[in-house]
Design an enzyme around this catalytic site. Structure first.
Site, PDB file in Angstrom:
ATOM      1  N   SER A   1       0.766  -1.143  -0.022  1.00 55.40           N
ATOM      2  CA  SER A   1      -0.008   0.018  -0.001  1.00 55.40           C
ATOM      3  C   SER A   1       0.868   1.270   0.091  1.00 55.40           C
ATOM      4  O   SER A   1       1.751   1.396   1.057  1.00 55.40           O
ATOM      5  CB  SER A   1      -0.780   0.081   1.230  1.00 55.40           C
ATOM      6  OG  SER A   1      -1.496   1.364   1.568  1.00 55.40           O
TER       7      SER A   1
ATOM      8  N   HIS B   1      -1.392  -1.268  -3.906  1.00 56.00           N
ATOM      9  CA  HIS B   1      -2.679  -1.207  -3.293  1.00 56.00           C
ATOM     10  C   HIS B   1      -2.886   0.543  -3.226  1.00 56.00           C
ATOM     11  O   HIS B   1      -1.605   1.129  -2.347  1.00 56.00           O
ATOM     12  CB  HIS B   1      -2.908  -1.716  -1.773  1.00 56.00           C
ATOM     13  CG  HIS B   1      -4.049  -1.616  -1.163  1.00 56.00           C
ATOM     14  ND1 HIS B   1      -4.913  -2.448  -0.930  1.00 56.00           N
ATOM     15  CD2 HIS B   1      -4.598  -0.542  -0.275  1.00 56.00           C
ATOM     16  CE1 HIS B   1      -6.145  -2.120  -0.275  1.00 56.00           C
ATOM     17  NE2 HIS B   1      -5.685  -0.994  -0.011  1.00 56.00           N
TER      18      HIS B   1
ATOM     19  N   ASP C   1      -4.986   3.795  -1.659  1.00 53.80           N
ATOM     20  CA  ASP C   1      -6.023   4.048  -0.732  1.00 53.80           C
ATOM     21  C   ASP C   1      -6.361   5.221  -1.180  1.00 53.80           C
ATOM     22  O   ASP C   1      -5.676   6.494  -1.270  1.00 53.80           O
ATOM     23  CB  ASP C   1      -5.324   4.030   0.559  1.00 53.80           C
ATOM     24  CG  ASP C   1      -5.070   2.750   1.229  1.00 53.80           C
ATOM     25  OD1 ASP C   1      -6.245   1.825   0.938  1.00 53.80           O
ATOM     26  OD2 ASP C   1      -4.073   2.566   1.681  1.00 53.80           O
TER      27      ASP C   1
ATOM     28  N   MET D   1      -8.837   8.327  -0.529  1.00 52.66           N
ATOM     29  CA  MET D   1      -9.954   8.729   0.244  1.00 52.66           C
ATOM     30  C   MET D   1     -10.157  10.139   0.127  1.00 52.66           C
ATOM     31  O   MET D   1      -9.320  10.922  -0.536  1.00 52.66           O
ATOM     32  CB  MET D   1      -9.094   8.990   1.776  1.00 52.66           C
ATOM     33  CG  MET D   1      -8.489   7.676   2.180  1.00 52.66           C
ATOM     34  SD  MET D   1      -7.540   7.668   3.794  1.00 52.66           S
ATOM     35  CE  MET D   1      -6.646   6.170   3.743  1.00 52.66           C
TER      36      MET D   1
ATOM     37  N   HIS E   1      -8.575   0.969  -3.715  1.00 45.32           N
ATOM     38  CA  HIS E   1      -9.460   0.787  -2.661  1.00 45.32           C
ATOM     39  C   HIS E   1      -9.955   2.032  -2.216  1.00 45.32           C
ATOM     40  O   HIS E   1      -9.489   3.117  -1.639  1.00 45.32           O
ATOM     41  CB  HIS E   1      -8.613   0.423  -1.251  1.00 45.32           C
ATOM     42  CG  HIS E   1      -9.370   0.350   0.056  1.00 45.32           C
ATOM     43  ND1 HIS E   1      -8.515  -0.071   1.377  1.00 45.32           N
ATOM     44  CD2 HIS E   1     -10.899   0.379   0.223  1.00 45.32           C
ATOM     45  CE1 HIS E   1      -9.571  -0.067   2.209  1.00 45.32           C
ATOM     46  NE2 HIS E   1     -10.740  -0.099   1.601  1.00 45.32           N
TER      47      HIS E   1
ATOM     48  N   MET F   1     -12.166   4.504  -0.468  1.00 42.83           N
ATOM     49  CA  MET F   1     -12.912   4.994   1.047  1.00 42.83           C
ATOM     50  C   MET F   1     -13.537   6.327   0.433  1.00 42.83           C
ATOM     51  O   MET F   1     -12.970   7.310   1.030  1.00 42.83           O
ATOM     52  CB  MET F   1     -11.611   5.165   1.898  1.00 42.83           C
ATOM     53  CG  MET F   1     -11.328   3.600   2.520  1.00 42.83           C
ATOM     54  SD  MET F   1      -9.926   3.497   3.465  1.00 42.83           S
ATOM     55  CE  MET F   1      -8.578   3.488   2.342  1.00 42.83           C
TER      56      MET F   1
ATOM     57  N   MET G   1     -11.448  -4.796   6.888  1.00 42.11           N
ATOM     58  CA  MET G   1     -10.599  -3.759   7.536  1.00 42.11           C
ATOM     59  C   MET G   1     -10.354  -4.027   8.908  1.00 42.11           C
ATOM     60  O   MET G   1     -11.024  -4.558  10.104  1.00 42.11           O
ATOM     61  CB  MET G   1     -11.471  -2.220   7.592  1.00 42.11           C
ATOM     62  CG  MET G   1     -11.352  -1.762   6.348  1.00 42.11           C
ATOM     63  SD  MET G   1     -10.034  -1.480   5.434  1.00 42.11           S
ATOM     64  CE  MET G   1      -9.183  -0.284   6.405  1.00 42.11           C
TER      65      MET G   1
ATOM     66  N   GLY H   1      -8.854   5.183   7.239  1.00 47.00           N
ATOM     67  CA  GLY H   1      -8.350   6.453   7.274  1.00 47.00           C
ATOM     68  C   GLY H   1      -6.875   6.717   7.453  1.00 47.00           C
ATOM     69  O   GLY H   1      -6.321   7.559   6.777  1.00 47.00           O
TER      70      GLY H   1
ATOM     71  N   GLY I   1      -0.536   3.277  10.195  1.00 47.07           N
ATOM     72  CA  GLY I   1      -0.024   3.325  11.191  1.00 47.07           C
ATOM     73  C   GLY I   1      -0.681   2.967  12.497  1.00 47.07           C
ATOM     74  O   GLY I   1      -0.009   3.000  13.747  1.00 47.07           O
TER      75      GLY I   1
ATOM     76  N   ASP J   1      -6.779  -5.511   5.525  1.00 43.83           N
ATOM     77  CA  ASP J   1      -5.986  -4.381   5.479  1.00 43.83           C
ATOM     78  C   ASP J   1      -6.008  -3.343   6.823  1.00 43.83           C
ATOM     79  O   ASP J   1      -6.996  -3.240   7.276  1.00 43.83           O
ATOM     80  CB  ASP J   1      -6.639  -3.433   4.362  1.00 43.83           C
ATOM     81  CG  ASP J   1      -6.211  -1.921   4.173  1.00 43.83           C
ATOM     82  OD1 ASP J   1      -5.252  -1.853   4.709  1.00 43.83           O
ATOM     83  OD2 ASP J   1      -6.853  -1.469   3.398  1.00 43.83           O
ATOM     84  N   GLY J   2      -4.770  -3.086   7.325  1.00 43.61           N
ATOM     85  CA  GLY J   2      -4.671  -2.454   8.420  1.00 43.61           C
ATOM     86  C   GLY J   2      -3.903  -2.988   9.763  1.00 43.61           C
ATOM     87  O   GLY J   2      -4.255  -3.881  10.029  1.00 43.61           O
ATOM     88  N   GLY J   3      -2.890  -2.297  10.033  1.00 39.85           N
ATOM     89  CA  GLY J   3      -2.001  -2.929  11.112  1.00 39.85           C
ATOM     90  C   GLY J   3      -1.134  -4.029  10.640  1.00 39.85           C
ATOM     91  O   GLY J   3      -0.893  -5.024  11.658  1.00 39.85           O
TER      92      GLY J   3
ATOM     93  N   SER K   1       2.688   0.962   6.305  1.00 39.10           N
ATOM     94  CA  SER K   1       3.619   1.311   7.240  1.00 39.10           C
ATOM     95  C   SER K   1       4.933   0.473   7.376  1.00 39.10           C
ATOM     96  O   SER K   1       5.996   0.737   7.475  1.00 39.10           O
ATOM     97  CB  SER K   1       2.899   1.748   8.469  1.00 39.10           C
ATOM     98  OG  SER K   1       2.067   2.753   8.574  1.00 39.10           O
TER      99      SER K   1
END
Length: 219
Positions: free
Chosen positions: A7, A31, A33, A35, A64, A66, A135, A140, A143, A173-175, A196
């Protein structure tokens, strides 16, 4: 075997093409993102960035979205060279027209669900899509810490996809890092999206290689 989606949310946009080329040997997809500062507070990128990346990589470009009213952006992303587009069920509670439009424009459609949305909400649409994004943070910002309550959702949608014999990816997706990536793959994820953990690492290429190994069950 799962796949890695790198990402660009955490990439250095001053050297974006170079950053993508660094991780390209290990990433199956890039990926992106998108937004809009409405569906989620941040404002990030649009079709112009996709268009700038299309000539420099042969990897799948997965947008993606959002955003509110995702159907309004599909033509622009298709023209820019996007291969896949995933919309949020929360932004399109009746997603069939958007899914259909994405297919008409030559893009593989997918659905994403926020942490507070039951994953069962995507079950009626599984035959029409190519991927589900679960998610594992609130959408949004890069990190954020991984939310472990995403894992039962991954397991549930994986069971339903397998029960129906469908070729639908389950992306988390996320962390995502080496540790959480292992847990997601064990739960049935087939795509790990990481920002990240790759682009904020001292060596993004090495970080991408490590995550790709986890996705393949080797790390």
């Amino acid at each position: 075997m799962a796949k890695l989606a790198a990402s660009i949310l955490s990439a250095d946009f001053g050297h974006l093409a170079d950053q993508v080329k660094l991780v390209e040997p290990y990433a199956d997809a890039i990926h992106i993102d998108v937004m809009d500062a409405h569906f989620v507070p941040p404002l990030t990128v649009g079709p112009v960035v996709v268009g700038s990346l299309r000539p420099v990589t042969d990897r799948v470009l997965h947008c993606h979205l959002m955003v509110e009213h995702p159907e309004r952006l599909l033509d622009d992303f298709a023209e820019a060279g996007a291969d896949m587009v995933t919309i949020h069920l929360e932004a399109a509670p009746e997603p069939e027209p958007v899914i259909g439009k994405a297919k008409e424009r030559g893009m593989r459609p997918g659905l994403a669900v926020n942490p507070g949305t039951p994953v069962e909400a995507v079950f009626p649409f599984l035959e029409e899509i190519g991927n589900v994004i679960v998610m594992s943070v609130e959408p949004g910002w890069a990190g954020q810490a991984f939310l472990p309550e995403a894992l039962p959702k991954v397991e549930a949608v994986r069971r339903e996809i397998d029960r129906r014999g469908l070729a639908v990816d389950v992306e988390v997706d996320g962390g995502i890092n080496v540790d959480t990536g292992r847990r997601c793959v064990a739960a049935g994820a087939t795509v790990l999206a990481a920002a990240s953990a790759i682009f904020r690492a001292p060596d993004p290429a090495a970080a991408a290689a490590a995550l790709a190994a986890v996705a393949r069950g080797e790390g």
